[in-house]
Design a protein around this motif. Structure first.
Motif, PDB file in Angstrom:
ATOM      1  N   PRO A 324       0.895  -1.330  -0.038  1.00 23.47           N
ATOM      2  CA  PRO A 324       0.041  -0.009  -0.103  1.00 23.47           C
ATOM      3  C   PRO A 324       0.991   1.202  -0.015  1.00 23.47           C
ATOM      4  O   PRO A 324       1.899   1.386   0.436  1.00 23.47           O
ATOM      5  CB  PRO A 324      -0.798   0.092   1.362  1.00 23.47           C
ATOM      6  CG  PRO A 324       0.133  -0.920   2.269  1.00 23.47           C
ATOM      7  CD  PRO A 324       0.626  -1.889   1.258  1.00 23.47           C
ATOM      8  N   SER A 325       0.488   2.270  -0.756  1.00 20.35           N
ATOM      9  CA  SER A 325       1.017   3.538  -0.637  1.00 20.35           C
ATOM     10  C   SER A 325       1.056   4.106   0.828  1.00 20.35           C
ATOM     11  O   SER A 325       0.382   3.884   1.763  1.00 20.35           O
ATOM     12  CB  SER A 325       0.444   4.622  -1.396  1.00 20.35           C
ATOM     13  OG  SER A 325       1.129   5.775  -1.440  1.00 20.35           O
ATOM     14  N   LEU A 326       2.406   4.429   1.363  1.00 24.09           N
ATOM     15  CA  LEU A 326       2.755   4.711   2.628  1.00 24.09           C
ATOM     16  C   LEU A 326       2.067   5.505   3.016  1.00 24.09           C
ATOM     17  O   LEU A 326       1.363   5.712   4.571  1.00 24.09           O
ATOM     18  CB  LEU A 326       4.333   5.196   2.832  1.00 24.09           C
ATOM     19  CG  LEU A 326       5.198   3.866   2.496  1.00 24.09           C
ATOM     20  CD1 LEU A 326       6.751   4.466   2.774  1.00 24.09           C
ATOM     21  CD2 LEU A 326       5.103   2.532   3.516  1.00 24.09           C
ATOM     22  N   ASP A 327       1.459   6.540   2.444  1.00 24.53           N
ATOM     23  CA  ASP A 327       0.739   7.812   2.952  1.00 24.53           C
ATOM     24  C   ASP A 327      -0.774   7.326   3.320  1.00 24.53           C
ATOM     25  O   ASP A 327      -1.566   7.988   4.146  1.00 24.53           O
ATOM     26  CB  ASP A 327       0.296   8.803   1.911  1.00 24.53           C
ATOM     27  CG  ASP A 327      -0.234   8.437   0.853  1.00 24.53           C
ATOM     28  OD1 ASP A 327       0.258   7.465   0.123  1.00 24.53           O
ATOM     29  OD2 ASP A 327      -1.292   8.923   0.643  1.00 24.53           O
ATOM     30  N   SER A 350      -0.529   0.785  -6.075  1.00 29.24           N
ATOM     31  CA  SER A 350      -1.319   0.061  -4.680  1.00 29.24           C
ATOM     32  C   SER A 350      -2.620  -0.789  -5.198  1.00 29.24           C
ATOM     33  O   SER A 350      -3.016  -1.497  -4.525  1.00 29.24           O
ATOM     34  CB  SER A 350      -1.134   0.875  -3.811  1.00 29.24           C
ATOM     35  OG  SER A 350      -2.258   1.872  -3.899  1.00 29.24           O
ATOM     36  N   GLU A 351      -3.145   0.025  -6.174  1.00 28.27           N
ATOM     37  CA  GLU A 351      -4.642  -0.457  -6.498  1.00 28.27           C
ATOM     38  C   GLU A 351      -4.383  -1.687  -7.456  1.00 28.27           C
ATOM     39  O   GLU A 351      -5.381  -2.409  -7.723  1.00 28.27           O
ATOM     40  CB  GLU A 351      -5.377   0.591  -7.018  1.00 28.27           C
ATOM     41  CG  GLU A 351      -5.709   1.597  -5.823  1.00 28.27           C
ATOM     42  CD  GLU A 351      -6.582   2.837  -6.470  1.00 28.27           C
ATOM     43  OE1 GLU A 351      -6.625   2.791  -7.698  1.00 28.27           O
ATOM     44  OE2 GLU A 351      -6.763   3.846  -5.853  1.00 28.27           O
ATOM     45  N   ARG A 352      -3.397  -1.474  -8.361  1.00 27.32           N
ATOM     46  CA  ARG A 352      -3.278  -2.381  -9.772  1.00 27.32           C
ATOM     47  C   ARG A 352      -2.193  -3.123  -9.834  1.00 27.32           C
ATOM     48  O   ARG A 352      -1.898  -4.027 -10.816  1.00 27.32           O
ATOM     49  CB  ARG A 352      -3.462  -1.583 -11.184  1.00 27.32           C
ATOM     50  CG  ARG A 352      -4.380  -0.653 -10.992  1.00 27.32           C
ATOM     51  CD  ARG A 352      -5.844  -1.264 -10.849  1.00 27.32           C
ATOM     52  NE  ARG A 352      -6.155  -2.223 -11.847  1.00 27.32           N
ATOM     53  CZ  ARG A 352      -7.064  -2.999 -11.957  1.00 27.32           C
ATOM     54  NH1 ARG A 352      -7.991  -3.440 -10.798  1.00 27.32           N
ATOM     55  NH2 ARG A 352      -7.388  -3.979 -12.881  1.00 27.32           N
ATOM     56  N   GLY A 353      -1.257  -3.247  -8.810  1.00 33.45           N
ATOM     57  CA  GLY A 353      -0.073  -4.018  -8.773  1.00 33.45           C
ATOM     58  C   GLY A 353      -0.261  -5.502  -8.183  1.00 33.45           C
ATOM     59  O   GLY A 353      -0.985  -5.572  -7.168  1.00 33.45           O
ATOM     60  N   LEU A 354       0.267  -6.419  -8.959  1.00 38.79           N
ATOM     61  CA  LEU A 354       0.252  -7.679  -8.492  1.00 38.79           C
ATOM     62  C   LEU A 354       1.509  -8.337  -8.366  1.00 38.79           C
ATOM     63  O   LEU A 354       2.436  -8.245  -9.293  1.00 38.79           O
ATOM     64  CB  LEU A 354      -0.745  -8.629  -9.434  1.00 38.79           C
ATOM     65  CG  LEU A 354      -1.050 -10.051  -8.967  1.00 38.79           C
ATOM     66  CD1 LEU A 354      -1.852 -10.256  -7.987  1.00 38.79           C
ATOM     67  CD2 LEU A 354      -1.822 -10.745 -10.544  1.00 38.79           C
ATOM     68  N   LEU A 355       1.982  -9.272  -7.391  1.00 38.15           N
ATOM     69  CA  LEU A 355       3.155 -10.087  -7.172  1.00 38.15           C
ATOM     70  C   LEU A 355       2.842 -11.438  -7.321  1.00 38.15           C
ATOM     71  O   LEU A 355       1.965 -12.102  -6.823  1.00 38.15           O
ATOM     72  CB  LEU A 355       3.776  -9.767  -5.899  1.00 38.15           C
ATOM     73  CG  LEU A 355       4.210  -8.167  -5.691  1.00 38.15           C
ATOM     74  CD1 LEU A 355       4.703  -7.878  -4.097  1.00 38.15           C
ATOM     75  CD2 LEU A 355       5.346  -7.863  -6.381  1.00 38.15           C
ATOM     76  N   LEU A 356       3.589 -11.983  -8.225  1.00 33.12           N
ATOM     77  CA  LEU A 356       3.565 -13.368  -8.589  1.00 33.12           C
ATOM     78  C   LEU A 356       4.788 -14.218  -8.219  1.00 33.12           C
ATOM     79  O   LEU A 356       5.647 -13.698  -8.081  1.00 33.12           O
ATOM     80  CB  LEU A 356       3.232 -13.783 -10.316  1.00 33.12           C
ATOM     81  CG  LEU A 356       2.110 -12.816 -10.925  1.00 33.12           C
ATOM     82  CD1 LEU A 356       2.274 -13.018 -12.360  1.00 33.12           C
ATOM     83  CD2 LEU A 356       0.976 -13.386 -10.305  1.00 33.12           C
ATOM     84  N   PRO A 357       4.460 -15.685  -8.248  1.00 40.26           N
ATOM     85  CA  PRO A 357       5.649 -16.442  -7.508  1.00 40.26           C
ATOM     86  C   PRO A 357       6.807 -16.202  -8.353  1.00 40.26           C
ATOM     87  O   PRO A 357       6.746 -16.363  -9.720  1.00 40.26           O
ATOM     88  CB  PRO A 357       4.963 -17.977  -7.567  1.00 40.26           C
ATOM     89  CG  PRO A 357       3.588 -17.673  -7.485  1.00 40.26           C
ATOM     90  CD  PRO A 357       3.383 -16.283  -8.276  1.00 40.26           C
ATOM     91  N   LEU A 358       8.115 -16.287  -7.830  1.00 44.66           N
ATOM     92  CA  LEU A 358       9.304 -16.366  -8.622  1.00 44.66           C
ATOM     93  C   LEU A 358      10.256 -16.760  -7.448  1.00 44.66           C
ATOM     94  O   LEU A 358      10.614 -16.017  -6.426  1.00 44.66           O
ATOM     95  CB  LEU A 358       9.705 -15.137  -9.242  1.00 44.66           C
ATOM     96  CG  LEU A 358      10.814 -15.191 -10.235  1.00 44.66           C
ATOM     97  CD1 LEU A 358      10.685 -14.084 -11.471  1.00 44.66           C
ATOM     98  CD2 LEU A 358      12.109 -15.152  -9.418  1.00 44.66           C
ATOM     99  N   ARG A 359      10.876 -17.975  -7.563  1.00 46.88           N
ATOM    100  CA  ARG A 359      11.791 -18.664  -6.489  1.00 46.88           C
ATOM    101  C   ARG A 359      12.522 -19.741  -7.458  1.00 46.88           C
ATOM    102  O   ARG A 359      11.966 -20.173  -8.533  1.00 46.88           O
ATOM    103  CB  ARG A 359      11.319 -19.207  -5.378  1.00 46.88           C
ATOM    104  CG  ARG A 359      10.059 -20.197  -5.459  1.00 46.88           C
ATOM    105  CD  ARG A 359       9.660 -20.578  -4.248  1.00 46.88           C
ATOM    106  NE  ARG A 359       8.771 -21.779  -4.675  1.00 46.88           N
ATOM    107  CZ  ARG A 359       7.592 -21.965  -4.999  1.00 46.88           C
ATOM    108  NH1 ARG A 359       6.984 -20.631  -5.418  1.00 46.88           N
ATOM    109  NH2 ARG A 359       6.964 -23.001  -5.123  1.00 46.88           N
TER     110      ARG A 359
END
Length: 379
Positions: A324-327, A350-359
């Motif tokens: 989330p945006s820190l503010d 913060s509204e449209r970002g997505l983190l996918l698996p990578l390892r």
């Protein structure tokens, strides 16, 4: 989505975060246990600190109990305190700003670059005042910040660059180690990071005075000579020799781990290239990134992020939103209210970002599974 639930690979799934451990980590941990050196000093700690400094092109490296502790000590060693401002990108984990507060300073939030998701130099320059003591480049998801541009802002005004490289251990900048490009750089070895010992951190610098102060601060102010002389108020931020045994093994395997991360990153980019509703992180030509997870930004036409994540999880695919945006975080919002710089990109991410698996333990097939599930989820 019922269609995705029937896919044959969903039963096994692809978790978002798992540590990458091998027999070498087990062997080194067992060696530390058998020796009895499991406390905050020992041969594995000394060995890791020496090799980590050399790997990162810095004269000094010390381990600490977490990445947050490393940031706190870095700021404290620079003398950051009440009345001092530290410029922090609004798109980062909350620990970046919390460390400023722990040191007694005031975080000033600025927007990020829409392509790299890293701190925006123009926004940074606009936020500098006579109270600015430090700028905190956060090498988000493993991509380096534009350090030359930040030094142009900081260098003439006696402002330190305190780099949060929790996601970017062993990344490069213009062909040199990224860690050496700041006044002081910190790493995290939390269980979800590229290299992990469960929990831990490191502080790296070329400044001999800063490293003396930081080393004292991590151990209650204790002097470097091992005698019971306390030179300043300090903290109990030491990392155990047992944890460093695991890190020694991780460092020996680092090239293999990073190479696999790079292969998976390339595969993701190839498979997602034909989907205009899914944007990937840009890579600048001066950057030699490493890769922590795989960040994407969904277009406004795609479903809400929480809905996409739910669909992925129904398929056994781990995913999470951007930070989330820190503010927007309650205990930090008042600081932004005082210095209201535009944070348009940070709010969008913060509204449209997505983190996918990578390892490193993922297979090519796992990436295919994630991409197929994502394409269905964003319809």
């Amino acid at each position: 989505m019922t269609a995705s639930l029937s896919m044959p690979w969903c039963a096994s799934g692809v978790p978002l975060l798992l540590p990458d451990l091998s027999e070498l980590e087990y062997a080194y941990a067992a060696q530390a246990l058998k020796s009895g050196d499991i406390g905050p000093a020992g041969p594995f700690r000394d060995r890791f600190e020496a090799v980590w400094a050399a790997r990162n092109g810095t004269a000094h490296a010390i381990t600490l109990s977490s990445g947050t502790a490393a940031l706190h000590v870095a700021l404290a060693a620079l003398g950051i305190g009440p009345g001092d401002e530290v410029i922090v990108p609004a798109t980062t984990y909350v620990a970046s700003a919390n460390a400023v507060l722990h040191a007694g300073g005031r975080p000033v939030f600025v927007d990020v670059d829409p392509g790299t998701f890293c701190i925006d130099p123009a926004a940074t320059a606009a936020a500098v005042t006579t109270r600015t003591r430090a700028i905190m480049p956060v090498h988000l998801f493993g991509h380096p910040c534009p350090m030359d541009e930040l030094w142009e802002i900081a260098g003439t005004q006696n402002i330190a660059l305190v780099a949060d490289a929790a996601h970017a251990p062993l990344a490069g900048y213009r062909g040199s180690p990224l860690a050496a490009a700041a006044t002081v750089t910190t790493h995290s070895f939390f269980q979800n990071k590229i290299f992990s010992c469960g929990e831990g951190g490191a502080l790296l610098t070329n400044d001999p005075d800063l490293i003396v102060c930081a080393t004292q601060l991590r151990a209650h102010g204790l002097g470097l000579d091992g005698q019971s002389v306390y030179h300043r108020l300090g903290y109990n931020y030491r990392l155990t020799n047992l944890a460093c045994a695991i890190l020694c093994a991780q460092e020996e395997r680092a090239d293999t781990i990073l190479a696999r991360h790079a292969e998976l990153n390339r595969l993701y980019r190839q498979r997602l290239a034909d989907y205009p509703c899914i944007t990937v992180q840009e890579v600048r030509d001066w950057a030699q990134p490493v890769h922590w997870l795989f960040p994407v930004v969904l277009s406004n036409e795609a479903p809400a992020i929480d809905r996409v994540i739910a669909r992925l999880r129904d398929c056994g695919i781990g995913a999470r939103p951007f930070f989330p945006s820190l503010d927007t975080i309650p205990h930090l919002s008042a600081f932004h209210a005082e210095r209201r710089h535009p944070l348009t990109t940070a709010h969008h991410l913060s509204e449209r970002g997505l983190l996918l698996p990578l390892r490193a333990t993922m297979s090519d097939c796992d990436v295919e599974r994630v991409v197929e599930a994502l394409v269905v989820a964003v319809r």
